[in-house]
Write an enzyme that holds these catalytic residues in place. Structure first.
Site, PDB file in Angstrom:
ATOM      1  N   TYR A  53       0.866  -1.174   0.000  1.00 46.90           N
ATOM      2  CA  TYR A  53       0.000   0.000   0.000  1.00 46.90           C
ATOM      3  C   TYR A  53       0.909   1.232   0.000  1.00 46.90           C
ATOM      4  O   TYR A  53       1.525   1.573   1.007  1.00 46.90           O
ATOM      5  CB  TYR A  53      -0.922   0.016   1.227  1.00 46.90           C
ATOM      6  CG  TYR A  53      -1.979  -1.082   1.239  1.00 46.90           C
ATOM      7  CD1 TYR A  53      -2.363  -1.749   0.069  1.00 46.90           C
ATOM      8  CD2 TYR A  53      -2.608  -1.449   2.422  1.00 46.90           C
ATOM      9  CE1 TYR A  53      -3.332  -2.737   0.089  1.00 46.90           C
ATOM     10  CE2 TYR A  53      -3.587  -2.449   2.438  1.00 46.90           C
ATOM     11  CZ  TYR A  53      -3.928  -3.087   1.272  1.00 46.90           C
ATOM     12  OH  TYR A  53      -4.888  -4.078   1.294  1.00 46.90           O
TER      13      TYR A  53
ATOM     14  N   PHE B 202     -13.628  -5.949   0.856  1.00 48.70           N
ATOM     15  CA  PHE B 202     -14.699  -5.173   0.213  1.00 48.70           C
ATOM     16  C   PHE B 202     -16.050  -5.428   0.905  1.00 48.70           C
ATOM     17  O   PHE B 202     -17.073  -5.642   0.240  1.00 48.70           O
ATOM     18  CB  PHE B 202     -14.813  -5.497  -1.280  1.00 48.70           C
ATOM     19  CG  PHE B 202     -13.637  -5.087  -2.137  1.00 48.70           C
ATOM     20  CD1 PHE B 202     -12.650  -4.238  -1.655  1.00 48.70           C
ATOM     21  CD2 PHE B 202     -13.521  -5.540  -3.440  1.00 48.70           C
ATOM     22  CE1 PHE B 202     -11.579  -3.858  -2.448  1.00 48.70           C
ATOM     23  CE2 PHE B 202     -12.462  -5.164  -4.247  1.00 48.70           C
ATOM     24  CZ  PHE B 202     -11.478  -4.324  -3.747  1.00 48.70           C
ATOM     25  N   PRO B 203     -16.076  -5.394   2.239  1.00 47.49           N
ATOM     26  CA  PRO B 203     -17.343  -5.677   2.937  1.00 47.49           C
ATOM     27  C   PRO B 203     -18.436  -4.661   2.630  1.00 47.49           C
ATOM     28  O   PRO B 203     -19.617  -4.950   2.776  1.00 47.49           O
ATOM     29  CB  PRO B 203     -16.950  -5.635   4.418  1.00 47.49           C
ATOM     30  CG  PRO B 203     -15.733  -4.749   4.454  1.00 47.49           C
ATOM     31  CD  PRO B 203     -14.992  -5.052   3.188  1.00 47.49           C
TER      32      PRO B 203
ATOM     33  N   PRO C  32     -14.447   3.279  -7.894  1.00 49.20           N
ATOM     34  CA  PRO C  32     -15.588   3.679  -8.708  1.00 49.20           C
ATOM     35  C   PRO C  32     -16.039   2.523  -9.597  1.00 49.20           C
ATOM     36  O   PRO C  32     -15.214   1.741 -10.070  1.00 49.20           O
ATOM     37  CB  PRO C  32     -15.042   4.827  -9.568  1.00 49.20           C
ATOM     38  CG  PRO C  32     -13.721   5.195  -9.006  1.00 49.20           C
ATOM     39  CD  PRO C  32     -13.233   4.052  -8.170  1.00 49.20           C
TER      40      PRO C  32
HETATM   41  N1  LIG Z   1      -6.900  -9.492   0.235  1.00 51.72           N
HETATM   42  C1  LIG Z   1      -7.091  -8.577  -0.681  1.00 51.72           C
HETATM   43  O1  LIG Z   1      -6.769  -8.776  -1.841  1.00 51.72           O
HETATM   44  C2  LIG Z   1      -7.719  -7.263  -0.335  1.00 51.72           C
HETATM   45  C3  LIG Z   1      -8.204  -6.454  -1.376  1.00 51.72           C
HETATM   46  C4  LIG Z   1      -8.783  -5.248  -1.037  1.00 51.72           C
HETATM   47  C5  LIG Z   1      -8.881  -4.856   0.283  1.00 51.72           C
HETATM   48  N2  LIG Z   1      -8.395  -5.648   1.279  1.00 51.72           N
HETATM   49  C6  LIG Z   1      -8.514  -5.255   2.704  1.00 51.72           C
HETATM   50  O2  LIG Z   1      -9.894  -5.124   2.981  1.00 51.72           O
HETATM   51  C7  LIG Z   1     -10.128  -3.854   3.608  1.00 51.72           C
HETATM   52  C8  LIG Z   1     -11.545  -3.397   3.303  1.00 51.72           C
HETATM   53  O3  LIG Z   1     -11.710  -3.174   1.923  1.00 51.72           O
HETATM   54  P1  LIG Z   1     -11.830  -1.716   1.301  1.00 51.72           P
HETATM   55  O4  LIG Z   1     -11.381  -0.712   2.282  1.00 51.72           O
HETATM   56  O5  LIG Z   1     -11.161  -1.742  -0.008  1.00 51.72           O
HETATM   57  O6  LIG Z   1     -13.369  -1.616   0.992  1.00 51.72           O
HETATM   58  P2  LIG Z   1     -14.678  -1.479   1.894  1.00 51.72           P
HETATM   59  O7  LIG Z   1     -14.349  -1.602   3.339  1.00 51.72           O
HETATM   60  O8  LIG Z   1     -15.710  -2.369   1.308  1.00 51.72           O
HETATM   61  O9  LIG Z   1     -15.143  -0.010   1.549  1.00 51.72           O
HETATM   62  C9  LIG Z   1     -14.369   1.111   1.784  1.00 51.72           C
HETATM   63  C10 LIG Z   1     -15.179   2.284   1.267  1.00 51.72           C
HETATM   64  O10 LIG Z   1     -16.381   2.402   2.037  1.00 51.72           O
HETATM   65  C11 LIG Z   1     -16.498   3.710   2.554  1.00 51.72           C
HETATM   66  N3  LIG Z   1     -17.042   3.602   3.903  1.00 51.72           N
HETATM   67  C12 LIG Z   1     -16.505   2.963   4.958  1.00 51.72           C
HETATM   68  N4  LIG Z   1     -17.307   3.062   6.023  1.00 51.72           N
HETATM   69  C13 LIG Z   1     -18.374   3.803   5.631  1.00 51.72           C
HETATM   70  C14 LIG Z   1     -19.539   4.245   6.284  1.00 51.72           C
HETATM   71  N5  LIG Z   1     -19.787   3.950   7.558  1.00 51.72           N
HETATM   72  N6  LIG Z   1     -20.411   4.994   5.568  1.00 51.72           N
HETATM   73  C15 LIG Z   1     -20.190   5.298   4.291  1.00 51.72           C
HETATM   74  N7  LIG Z   1     -19.093   4.893   3.600  1.00 51.72           N
HETATM   75  C16 LIG Z   1     -18.194   4.144   4.270  1.00 51.72           C
HETATM   76  C17 LIG Z   1     -15.113   4.285   2.546  1.00 51.72           C
HETATM   77  O11 LIG Z   1     -15.176   5.672   2.341  1.00 51.72           O
HETATM   78  P3  LIG Z   1     -14.706   6.708   3.500  1.00 51.72           P
HETATM   79  O12 LIG Z   1     -13.209   6.630   3.537  1.00 51.72           O
HETATM   80  O13 LIG Z   1     -15.248   7.989   3.025  1.00 51.72           O
HETATM   81  O14 LIG Z   1     -15.348   6.220   4.767  1.00 51.72           O
HETATM   82  C18 LIG Z   1     -14.454   3.605   1.365  1.00 51.72           C
HETATM   83  O15 LIG Z   1     -14.713   4.330   0.182  1.00 51.72           O
HETATM   84  C19 LIG Z   1      -9.031  -2.960   3.026  1.00 51.72           C
HETATM   85  O16 LIG Z   1      -8.860  -1.792   3.801  1.00 51.72           O
HETATM   86  C20 LIG Z   1      -7.850  -3.905   3.007  1.00 51.72           C
HETATM   87  O17 LIG Z   1      -7.259  -3.936   4.289  1.00 51.72           O
HETATM   88  C21 LIG Z   1      -7.836  -6.863   0.979  1.00 51.72           C
END
Ligand SMILES: NC(=O)c1ccc[n+]([C@@H]2O[C@H](COP(=O)([O-])OP(=O)(O)OC[C@H]3O[C@@H](n4cnc5c(N)ncnc54)[C@H](OP(=O)(O)O)[C@@H]3O)[C@@H](O)[C@H]2O)c1
Length: 314
Positions: A59, A215-216, A222
């Protein structure tokens, strides 16, 4: 250290006990969050009982790891940091990435984690394979046999550089093959909008290992469907007087007690919201309506939108 209760209660990832609601640090890259905001968010997360942080050395060339160290070291005894190997940075942001699947590259990524985080051992490291979208595809010398990768991960564990091995972005048959290496968690894309990997959840439940959906909330990228935009999720949130994101996370927590959440955010308000998702009780009728958002027989959302573009995104 904090006396705050662990959000969601506690469960295990390998030998480590962690709060069921943790934090994914991918959103804390310098293109998305200032250093000051990243520090404040990480400290608030720990203050509120989070003791499971998901990260990666790829990252932003390690900058997210360095921010975790600067904000949180010396680390509390109960803080569990989980990283992943299998890719490398090619820009200052979190994407695009390049594949780094060869055993020597896996080792180099663990060494980078250790240096950037200031740790002697990374608690858990996920072998991030490139078998499923979204993201990178393995080509050429980046197509590496699973056994060769596991041999390197086992060597790193034997040397004490990693505490335990997880696996990510893999179908069930790969997890079955890898399992004898002592896999403690599986990290695949999964949410109320995308249940294509449900057989992995079932496998993790049966084997008593942690299921950590990434991606929960549908991700920050986008074009990917967002949990908080779904009409059913929004209607149930309105009925219960909570936010749609909280409903998406509460649905995940309700799937199985081995589910660990790592939602990502750069906003303290969203962090606090997400940590509050454990207080939401979804009744059977609400769970049934949420289950119907995604149709596993077609891999499509019930409203007809295809999820396959998202799943196959490379
Ligand atoms: N193993 C893998 O290949 C892999 C791939 C991708 C990710 N990951 C891990 O999984 C974690 C989670 O995935 P992610 O962060 O990509 O996606 P995510 O948790 O599904 O979504 C993050 C997005 O949701 C928004 N968000 C979060 N809380 C919110 C809320 N309460 N209300 C409105 N919007 C909200 C965030 O915007 P704001 O910042 O504006 O809140 C951000 O744009 C990552 O941080 C990473 O550690 C692992």
């Amino acid at each position: 250290m904090t006396d705050a209760p662990h959000p969601g209660g506690v469960t295990e990832i390998g030998e480590f006990e962690v709060a069921r609601v943790g934090y994914g640090a991918m959103q804390l890259d310098p293109e998305s969050a200032s250093t000051k905001d990243a520090f404040a968010l990480l400290r608030r997360a720990v203050e509120l009982g989070v003791n499971h942080i998901d990260t990666a050395s790829f990252y932003s060339y390690g900058e997210v790891n360095r921010r975790i160290r600067a904000a949180l070291a010396p680390y509390g005894d109960d803080l569990v940091i989980v990283s992943k190997v299998g890719a490398k940075s090619v820009t200052g942001g979190v994407i695009p990435l390049a594949a780094a699947q060869r055993p020597a590259e896996l080792r180099a990524a663990v060494e980078a984690d250790l240096t950037q985080l200031g740790l002697d051992r990374i608690h858990v490291v996920n072998l991030r394979r490139l078998e499923l979208g979204p993201g990178l595809e393995a080509v050429g010398d980046q197509i590496v046999d699973l056994d060769d990768q596991l041999a390197e991960m086992i060597a790193l564990r034997d040397e004490g550089k990693i505490g335990a091995i997880g696996i990510s972005s893999v179908p069930l048959e790969t997890v079955r093959r890898a399992f004898p290496a002592g896999i403690v968690c599986v990290q695949n894309a999964y949410s109320v909008l995308n249940r294509a990997q449900e057989d992995l959840l079932e496998f993790c439940v049966a084997e008593g290992i942690a299921w950590v959906p990434f991606f929960p909330l549908g991700s920050s990228f986008p074009g990917f469907p967002k949990v908080a935009d779904d009409p059913t999720v929004r209607a149930i949130a309105a009925d219960l007087g909570v936010t749609p994101s909280q409903i998406g996370l509460a649905w995940l927590l309700a799937q199985a007690s081995n589910t660990l959440l790592i939602p990502g955010t750069r906003s303290i308000a969203h962090l606090e919201e997400n940590l509050g998702s454990d207080r939401i009780v979804l009744r059977a009728d609400a769970l049934a309506r949420l289950d119907a958002v995604y149709d596993p027989s077609t891999d499509r959302l019930a409203n007809g939108d295809g999820i396959e573009a998202f799943l196959d995104e490379r």
